[in-house]
Scaffold this motif. Sequence first.
Motif, PDB file in Angstrom:
ATOM      1  N   PRO A 158       0.946  -1.327   0.108  1.00 23.90           N
ATOM      2  CA  PRO A 158       0.086  -0.075  -0.066  1.00 23.90           C
ATOM      3  C   PRO A 158       0.805   1.170  -0.103  1.00 23.90           C
ATOM      4  O   PRO A 158       1.845   1.508   0.806  1.00 23.90           O
ATOM      5  N   CYS A 159       0.508   2.447  -0.916  1.00 24.43           N
ATOM      6  CA  CYS A 159       1.155   3.634  -0.954  1.00 24.43           C
ATOM      7  C   CYS A 159       1.021   3.971   0.457  1.00 24.43           C
ATOM      8  O   CYS A 159      -0.115   4.285   1.070  1.00 24.43           O
ATOM      9  N   PRO A 160       2.288   4.628   1.092  1.00 20.28           N
ATOM     10  CA  PRO A 160       1.963   5.268   2.412  1.00 20.28           C
ATOM     11  C   PRO A 160       1.104   6.512   2.842  1.00 20.28           C
ATOM     12  O   PRO A 160       0.561   6.850   3.733  1.00 20.28           O
ATOM     13  N   HIS A 165      -3.733  11.424   0.764  1.00 20.72           N
ATOM     14  CA  HIS A 165      -2.464  12.315   0.648  1.00 20.72           C
ATOM     15  C   HIS A 165      -1.617  11.857  -0.421  1.00 20.72           C
ATOM     16  O   HIS A 165      -0.471  12.551  -0.590  1.00 20.72           O
ATOM     17  N   CYS A 166      -1.878  11.187  -1.421  1.00 19.67           N
ATOM     18  CA  CYS A 166      -1.270  10.804  -2.298  1.00 19.67           C
ATOM     19  C   CYS A 166      -1.624  11.857  -3.618  1.00 19.67           C
ATOM     20  O   CYS A 166      -2.686  11.557  -4.197  1.00 19.67           O
ATOM     21  N   GLU A 167      -0.710  12.720  -4.031  1.00 18.35           N
ATOM     22  CA  GLU A 167      -0.909  13.680  -5.048  1.00 18.35           C
ATOM     23  C   GLU A 167      -0.870  12.748  -6.398  1.00 18.35           C
ATOM     24  O   GLU A 167      -1.645  13.232  -7.307  1.00 18.35           O
ATOM     25  N   THR A 168       0.027  11.629  -6.589  1.00 20.85           N
ATOM     26  CA  THR A 168       0.184  11.022  -7.756  1.00 20.85           C
ATOM     27  C   THR A 168      -1.073  10.256  -8.055  1.00 20.85           C
ATOM     28  O   THR A 168      -1.759  10.554  -9.118  1.00 20.85           O
ATOM     29  N   TYR A 169      -1.769   9.654  -7.266  1.00 25.48           N
ATOM     30  CA  TYR A 169      -2.925   9.045  -7.128  1.00 25.48           C
ATOM     31  C   TYR A 169      -3.929  10.063  -7.737  1.00 25.48           C
ATOM     32  O   TYR A 169      -5.045   9.922  -8.456  1.00 25.48           O
ATOM     33  N   GLU A 170      -4.104  11.372  -6.907  1.00 27.84           N
ATOM     34  CA  GLU A 170      -5.054  12.173  -7.187  1.00 27.84           C
ATOM     35  C   GLU A 170      -4.968  12.620  -8.716  1.00 27.84           C
ATOM     36  O   GLU A 170      -6.059  12.685  -9.225  1.00 27.84           O
ATOM     37  N   GLN A 187       3.310   4.173 -13.250  1.00 27.59           N
ATOM     38  CA  GLN A 187       4.274   3.433 -12.559  1.00 27.59           C
ATOM     39  C   GLN A 187       3.897   3.214 -11.093  1.00 27.59           C
ATOM     40  O   GLN A 187       3.574   2.260 -10.513  1.00 27.59           O
ATOM     41  N   HIS A 188       3.709   4.516 -10.513  1.00 24.94           N
ATOM     42  CA  HIS A 188       3.449   4.613  -9.209  1.00 24.94           C
ATOM     43  C   HIS A 188       1.983   3.836  -8.958  1.00 24.94           C
ATOM     44  O   HIS A 188       1.811   2.881  -7.865  1.00 24.94           O
ATOM     45  N   CYS A 189       1.135   4.077  -9.676  1.00 30.02           N
ATOM     46  CA  CYS A 189      -0.365   3.629  -9.539  1.00 30.02           C
ATOM     47  C   CYS A 189      -0.438   2.119  -9.808  1.00 30.02           C
ATOM     48  O   CYS A 189      -1.336   1.439  -9.311  1.00 30.02           O
ATOM     49  N   SER A 193      -0.697  -0.014  -3.898  1.00 28.92           N
ATOM     50  CA  SER A 193      -2.101  -0.143  -3.926  1.00 28.92           C
ATOM     51  C   SER A 193      -2.578   1.131  -3.439  1.00 28.92           C
ATOM     52  O   SER A 193      -1.944   1.615  -2.403  1.00 28.92           O
ATOM     53  N   HIS A 194      -3.781   1.550  -3.796  1.00 26.47           N
ATOM     54  CA  HIS A 194      -4.275   2.674  -3.248  1.00 26.47           C
ATOM     55  C   HIS A 194      -5.734   2.381  -2.864  1.00 26.47           C
ATOM     56  O   HIS A 194      -6.418   1.251  -3.440  1.00 26.47           O
ATOM     57  N   VAL A 195      -6.407   3.177  -1.787  1.00 26.29           N
ATOM     58  CA  VAL A 195      -7.843   2.844  -1.414  1.00 26.29           C
ATOM     59  C   VAL A 195      -8.680   3.382  -2.668  1.00 26.29           C
ATOM     60  O   VAL A 195      -8.605   4.644  -2.930  1.00 26.29           O
TER      61      VAL A 195
HETATM   62 ZN   LIG Z   1       0.145   6.969  -3.842  1.00 25.84          ZN
END
Ligand SMILES: [Zn+2]
Length: 250
Positions: A158-160, A165-170, A187-189, A193-195
Amino acid sequence: MIFDLEPCHFGAKCNDMYDRQHAQKYSHPSLCKQQCLKGMCDQTNDLVHSSSFIHRNPCKYGAQCKDIDNEKHSQEYEHPSWCPNGGHCQDTSEEHEKSYRHLPTCKHFQKCLDYKRHDKNHCGKFRHYTPSCIYGSYCVNFHDQQHIEDYKHPFPYPCPFTPYHCETYEKFIMSKDPRQLKDEINQHCLNYSHVCAFGRNCTDKDPLHWEKYIHVPRCLCPYGNQCTKLVQEEHLNSFTHPKIRDIRFL
Ligand SMILES: [Zn+2]
Ligand SMILES: [Zn+2]
Ligand SMILES: [Zn+2]
Ligand SMILES: [Zn+2]
Ligand SMILES: [Zn+2]
Ligand SMILES: [Zn+2]
Ligand SMILES: [Zn+2]
Ligand SMILES: [Zn+2]
């Protein structure tokens, strides 16, 4: 000695061949070699073959049979062979567990010190694997590092910064066509994992989505559409409402 015995009239189809007294009086055909070696025989429809060799019925409990080490029972019924991956086997799917025999599981799983030291004696007696989290895709303990290390989950690490607060996922979720975004974002996504923003209400059918996202099953607001607190961020962050994302970026 066995040659002096009179052949049993019922041959390979005899029901009493494992009865000691009967077996002392009459001789019976031998086991089908193919079934013994490969676990299955493709000539069972051949009448001559099937009456010339004994074909054991598969035990309905398969690899999970409690009597698998009972000599009489294992003579009568066919059981799956040992898993080729031995004590290292990580496959805990129901299908695999049924098809192969495994050593008993070590109660310390992969945290076992003897396992880490490659203790031959211990590893020859027990199986070591990372157990699956019973909550799977719906696990809420994704920020508990110890839990993530101790249990297997269907999603990647999971992304910390998830969920808020994940700008990349946003950037990823706000984009109309995320695949056109910079590679780093993609790559990051894919690596973390993200919620999922839709949580319980998620209707995404893409298997990739279920592989990469955590679905937190939050409580449904009992008032649903009629809820009078739809403008309160704190309330929206604690309960799921129809047609409103669990996670909103402002
Ligand atoms: Zn993230
Ligand atoms: Zn017989
Ligand atoms: Zn056969
Ligand atoms: Zn059995
Ligand atoms: Zn296995
Ligand atoms: Zn162990
Ligand atoms: Zn979990
Ligand atoms: Zn989802």
